[in-house]
Design a protein around this motif. Sequence first.
Motif, mmCIF file in Angstrom:
data_model
loop_
_atom_site.group_PDB
_atom_site.id
_atom_site.type_symbol
_atom_site.label_atom_id
_atom_site.label_comp_id
_atom_site.label_asym_id
_atom_site.label_seq_id
_atom_site.Cartn_x
_atom_site.Cartn_y
_atom_site.Cartn_z
ATOM 1 N N THR A 166 0.869 -1.176 0.000
ATOM 2 C CA THR A 166 0.000 0.000 0.000
ATOM 3 C C THR A 166 0.899 1.216 0.000
ATOM 4 N N ARG A 167 0.742 2.073 -1.012
ATOM 5 C CA ARG A 167 1.568 3.291 -1.069
ATOM 6 C C ARG A 167 0.805 4.482 -0.544
ATOM 7 N N LYS A 168 -0.504 4.481 -0.752
ATOM 8 C CA LYS A 168 -1.344 5.584 -0.274
ATOM 9 C C LYS A 168 -2.659 5.012 0.238
ATOM 10 N N THR A 169 -3.211 5.674 1.263
ATOM 11 C CA THR A 169 -4.575 5.354 1.688
ATOM 12 C C THR A 169 -5.378 6.630 1.548
ATOM 13 N N LEU A 170 -6.485 6.559 0.810
ATOM 14 C CA LEU A 170 -7.318 7.742 0.592
ATOM 15 C C LEU A 170 -8.433 7.711 1.620
ATOM 16 N N ARG A 171 -8.364 8.636 2.567
ATOM 17 C CA ARG A 171 -9.324 8.679 3.664
ATOM 18 C C ARG A 171 -10.238 9.876 3.492
ATOM 19 N N GLY A 172 -11.524 9.683 3.762
ATOM 20 C CA GLY A 172 -12.432 10.819 3.661
ATOM 21 C C GLY A 172 -13.882 10.411 3.562
ATOM 22 N N HIS A 173 -14.131 9.278 2.940
ATOM 23 C CA HIS A 173 -15.527 8.816 2.872
ATOM 24 C C HIS A 173 -15.972 8.375 4.265
ATOM 25 N N LEU A 174 -17.290 8.502 4.518
ATOM 26 C CA LEU A 174 -17.816 8.182 5.844
ATOM 27 C C LEU A 174 -18.673 6.933 5.843
ATOM 28 N N ALA A 175 -18.720 6.257 4.701
ATOM 29 C CA ALA A 175 -19.523 5.033 4.610
ATOM 30 C C ALA A 175 -18.919 4.136 3.534
ATOM 31 N N ALA A 204 -4.157 3.556 -16.358
ATOM 32 C CA ALA A 204 -3.943 3.346 -17.795
ATOM 33 C C ALA A 204 -2.469 3.071 -18.093
ATOM 34 N N ASP A 205 -1.561 3.679 -17.304
ATOM 35 C CA ASP A 205 -0.134 3.446 -17.526
ATOM 36 C C ASP A 205 0.364 2.221 -16.757
ATOM 37 N N GLY A 206 -0.567 1.523 -16.089
ATOM 38 C CA GLY A 206 -0.213 0.281 -15.411
ATOM 39 C C GLY A 206 0.623 0.427 -14.165
ATOM 40 N N MET A 207 0.841 1.670 -13.696
ATOM 41 C CA MET A 207 1.753 1.901 -12.572
ATOM 42 C C MET A 207 1.217 1.499 -11.211
ATOM 43 N N ALA A 208 -0.094 1.472 -11.062
ATOM 44 C CA ALA A 208 -0.647 1.173 -9.735
ATOM 45 C C ALA A 208 -2.047 0.625 -9.854
ATOM 46 N N CYS A 209 -2.500 -0.021 -8.776
ATOM 47 C CA CYS A 209 -3.886 -0.419 -8.748
ATOM 48 C C CYS A 209 -4.513 0.192 -7.508
ATOM 49 N N CYS A 210 -5.810 0.452 -7.589
ATOM 50 C CA CYS A 210 -6.527 1.058 -6.479
ATOM 51 C C CYS A 210 -7.635 0.107 -6.063
ATOM 52 N N THR A 211 -7.767 -0.122 -4.749
ATOM 53 C CA THR A 211 -8.879 -0.931 -4.251
ATOM 54 C C THR A 211 -9.756 -0.033 -3.398
ATOM 55 N N GLY A 212 -11.080 -0.244 -3.511
ATOM 56 C CA GLY A 212 -12.025 0.523 -2.696
ATOM 57 C C GLY A 212 -12.805 -0.482 -1.878
ATOM 58 N N SER A 213 -13.149 -0.111 -0.659
ATOM 59 C CA SER A 213 -13.772 -1.091 0.224
ATOM 60 C C SER A 213 -14.959 -0.555 0.997
ATOM 61 N N TRP A 214 -15.736 -1.514 1.535
ATOM 62 C CA TRP A 214 -16.831 -1.153 2.421
ATOM 63 C C TRP A 214 -16.292 -0.570 3.736
ATOM 64 N N ASP A 215 -14.961 -0.682 3.952
ATOM 65 C CA ASP A 215 -14.385 -0.102 5.172
ATOM 66 C C ASP A 215 -14.202 1.425 5.026
ATOM 67 N N PHE A 263 -12.298 3.083 2.915
ATOM 68 C CA PHE A 263 -11.003 3.567 2.434
ATOM 69 C C PHE A 263 -10.691 3.068 1.031
ATOM 70 N N LEU A 264 -9.845 3.864 0.347
ATOM 71 C CA LEU A 264 -9.286 3.416 -0.935
ATOM 72 C C LEU A 264 -7.791 3.246 -0.698
ATOM 73 N N LYS A 265 -7.227 2.229 -1.268
ATOM 74 C CA LYS A 265 -5.788 2.028 -1.125
ATOM 75 C C LYS A 265 -5.145 1.950 -2.493
ATOM 76 N N ILE A 266 -3.974 2.567 -2.630
ATOM 77 C CA ILE A 266 -3.221 2.530 -3.870
ATOM 78 C C ILE A 266 -2.042 1.583 -3.651
ATOM 79 N N TRP A 267 -1.872 0.643 -4.551
ATOM 80 C CA TRP A 267 -0.826 -0.392 -4.385
ATOM 81 C C TRP A 267 0.094 -0.449 -5.603
ATOM 82 N N ASN A 268 1.383 -0.653 -5.353
ATOM 83 C CA ASN A 268 2.264 -1.097 -6.439
ATOM 84 C C ASN A 268 3.553 -1.675 -5.866
#
Lengths: 340, 72
Positions: free
Chosen positions: A47-56, A322-333, A335-340
Motif C-alpha cells: 500500500t503506497r497511499k490510503t485515501l481517507r475521507g468517505h464516511l460510509a 492506464a499506464d499500469g503503474m498502480a492499482c486502487c482498491t475501494g472497500s466497504w471499510d 477507504f481506498l488504497k493505492i498499491w504497487n
Amino acid sequence: MGEMEQLRKEAESLKDEITAARKAVNDASLQDTVSGTAVVGRVQLKTRKTLRGHLAKIYAMHWSTDSKLCVSASQDGKLIVWDSHTTNKVNAIPLKSSWVMTCAYAPSGNMVACGGLDNMCSIYNLKAKDGNVKVMRELAAHTGYLSCCRFLSDSEIITSSGDCTCVLWDIETGTQKTVFAGHLGDCMSLAVSPDFKTFISGACDSTAKLWDIREGQCRQTFGGHESDINAIAFFPNGNAVITGSDDATCKLYDLRADQELITYQDSSIMCGVTSIAPSLSGRLILAGYDDFNCNIWDSLKSERVGVLAGHDNRVSCIGVTADGMACCTGSWDSFLKIWN
Amino acid sequence: MSNNSANSNNLVIAQKAVKQLRLEASVRRIKVSQAAADLKTFCLQNAHKDPLLMGVPSSDNPFRPPKSCSLF
C-alpha cells in the motif's frame, strides 16, 4: 401452438449448433499452450497511499486516463475526486441520492458520472467556468438501478441496469440512442473495448454478452458461470474478456474462439468476486472478493501469485491505471488504497 | 382476449430469441490453439513494460516520495 413448438425446437437446435461449433475449434487448451511458460514469481504489492475521507461504504471507483486522478462513490452520498499522488481531495461532490452504486471518469477528464438506486445516471461537469461542480444532465429512463456506467466520450455514455438492459445515451440531449436488450437478469457490470466499437456486459443470468455499439446488436453470449457475474473487464489486447462471479471464480473468454479458455479458482476460495482488473500486459489479473482480500492471478498459468490484504471489509471495486503503474482498491471499510 | 395477446407476445419473444441465436451461431471462430498462442505472445511481449509485474523502482514511483528531503 404449433409455431411456438417449432420455434422452441429451432432454438434448441441452434444452441446445439453453437456448442458443436465451439467444440470443433477447441483443438488445444490454454494450459497446453503455456505448459513451457514459467509461473510468474510471487507478486508483493505494498500500500503506497490510503485515501481517507468517505464516511460510509465505497461502492465504486474509476481512474482518470491521466493515471493520477480518480473518482470514488460512497453511500455517504458523495463523489470524491482524488489526486492519488498527494491524497488531496480535488472535488467532493454531494449527491442528490446517497444510494450510489457506480461512478465513472470521462476519458477527457472533463466529467464524472454516477448512479444507483435512483435509476438515473447523473453527469457532473468538473470544468465549469465558475469552478463549481454541478449536475449537467440526469439520464433517466431505466426502470431499475444503475449498476455501472462508462463514458465513450464527453457526448456519449453507456449504462447497465437492474432492469436487464444496457443503454447508450446522448449526453447533450439526455436521450437514449440505443437500448441493448437480451440479458435475462440484472445487468451488473460493463466494460468498453479498447477500440470503443464494442462493449461487454455481465449479468445475474450468469452470462456475459458482447455488444456492437453502432449496430446495437448482441454478437456473442458467454455462459459457464454458475451464478451472477458481478465484474467484467477487457483483456488489454481487446480479444478476450475476464469476468468475476458470485460462484467464487473468475473466467477468461476469448472473443475470437467464442469460448471460455480458463477458470481462475481455488477450493479455499468460497466467496464471491466483486471486482476485476487486468495489469497492463494482462499477465496479472487482480480480483476483489467478499472476504476482504484481493487475489492476484497469473492469467496464463491460472495460479494465485499474490494477495492484497489490508482492508477491514469487502473489497467492492478495483482499478488499474492506464499506464499500469498502480492499482486502487475501494472497500466497504470506507477507504481506498493505492498499491504497487 | 388477454390470452391471445399473451400468446402472440410469447411468439414475438420466441421469434426474437431464434433470430438472435442464428446471429450468434454464424460467428466466425478461430482455433483455440491460435487464440491461446496470441494471448501468450501478447503477455510475454508486453511483460517488460508492465510495472505491476516488473516492480516499480522507488525513484520512478509517483506514489512514493523521493528519499531526499530539502529543509528550508
